[in-house]
Scaffold this motif. Sequence first.
Motif, short mmCIF file in Angstrom:
data_model
loop_
_atom_site.label_atom_id
_atom_site.label_comp_id
_atom_site.label_asym_id
_atom_site.label_seq_id
_atom_site.Cartn_x
_atom_site.Cartn_y
_atom_site.Cartn_z
N SER A 112 117.97 3.12 35.47
CA SER A 112 117.03 2.89 34.37
C SER A 112 115.73 3.66 34.60
CB SER A 112 116.76 1.40 34.21
OG SER A 112 116.20 0.85 35.40
N GLY A 113 115.20 3.59 35.82
CA GLY A 113 113.94 4.26 36.11
C GLY A 113 114.01 5.76 35.94
N MET A 114 115.07 6.39 36.48
CA MET A 114 115.18 7.84 36.40
C MET A 114 115.43 8.30 34.97
SD MET A 114 114.61 8.82 39.46
CE MET A 114 113.52 7.40 39.51
N LEU A 115 116.28 7.58 34.24
CA LEU A 115 116.53 7.96 32.85
C LEU A 115 115.29 7.79 31.98
CD1 LEU A 115 120.11 6.45 32.32
CD2 LEU A 115 119.50 8.86 32.58
N LEU A 116 114.50 6.77 32.25
CA LEU A 116 113.27 6.56 31.50
C LEU A 116 112.24 7.65 31.80
CD1 LEU A 116 112.95 2.69 31.81
CD2 LEU A 116 113.23 3.97 29.67
N LEU A 117 112.18 8.12 33.04
CA LEU A 117 111.28 9.22 33.38
C LEU A 117 111.70 10.49 32.64
CD1 LEU A 117 110.66 8.77 37.21
CD2 LEU A 117 109.28 7.97 35.29
#
Length: 359
Positions: A112-117
Amino acid sequence: MASTTSDYDYFTHVDGDLCIFEPSPTEVITQTYVHSIICAFGLIGNVLVIVTYMFYKRAKTMTDVYLYNVAVADLIFVVALPFISYNEQHSWLMGSVACKILRSAYSINLYSGMLLLACISGDRYIAIVQARRSFGTRSHTLIYGRLICSAVWVSAVALTLPTLLYTQRSEEPNMGSEGVTVTCQLSFSRNETAKLMKVVVPSLQMAVGFLLPLVVMVFCYSSIMCTLLRAQNSQKHKAVRVVLAVVVVFIVCHLPYNVTLLTHTLSLFKVRSCVVEKINLSVLDVSRVVAYLHCCLNPILYAFIGVKFRSHFRQIVVDLWCFSKKYIYSARSSPGTSDICTSGLKSSEASNNMSSFSA
């Protein structure tokens, strides 16, 4: 009882013996202190971001929605981290359910964190590079942002399912001594499943959790930097440095772990010596800790570096000070409190009219 195949418990030595890996007391102490620092700074930074968006700064753009969700994803991980460290050092006393949930927490945060970045970089690309074309299409940004974030969370949970399903708390007898070694990791009842998942899980982490966001960020931020450099404006050049810092920090934090993970995955089905495997696992542990640091740096790179966000942060400090004064001193004994709180409120209202490029 079905036989299990675990990732790191034992492997066949070149001489036919079995290797058992146990961290040294120095490694345990170092890991405890480092994890505590990551947890403390990550907790403070991400809680401040969430509080700011909930009570001080209304989300007005897609980037605001993404930043809020990144903070939530990082907060999930930093809350789980001390429980992971405690259970690793105390033979997973919290049981099998905690084993599955805590191991899955990192996976959900990763995806989730990487895709949101990546979404943040894409939104900034549209807003800056394609500014004229996108001007009339961004009237419903909050709706689009929430829909995209929902899709990201659903994808993160789906990609975490193998970790959730196959992670187990298992007990293995110690070779040549009494007692058992308790582990919490991927375990399988069939060798075919073990061979498949030992490749699929790290491959998904590297592809979706690193390579895809990296490609998107490099393309988007490179285009943004070219656009900003063509603008003869000192503020724009400061923004270029911020953009460069975002990309460099991302690569420095995540590249070592993903390279080590790739090397380890490629060697899983080869016969390795105990010495080589211990070195590989030590490097994997160190690089994983470096990757953990990113959850502490995200609030600084993406939120606090902005002018408006710093203003809201100062207002949070003033409000906390006023709140404490209200219950410690009476209004008569602290006559200056009301003035300070009022001036702080006015400065917060004035900050809503300021604009900046928040990287």
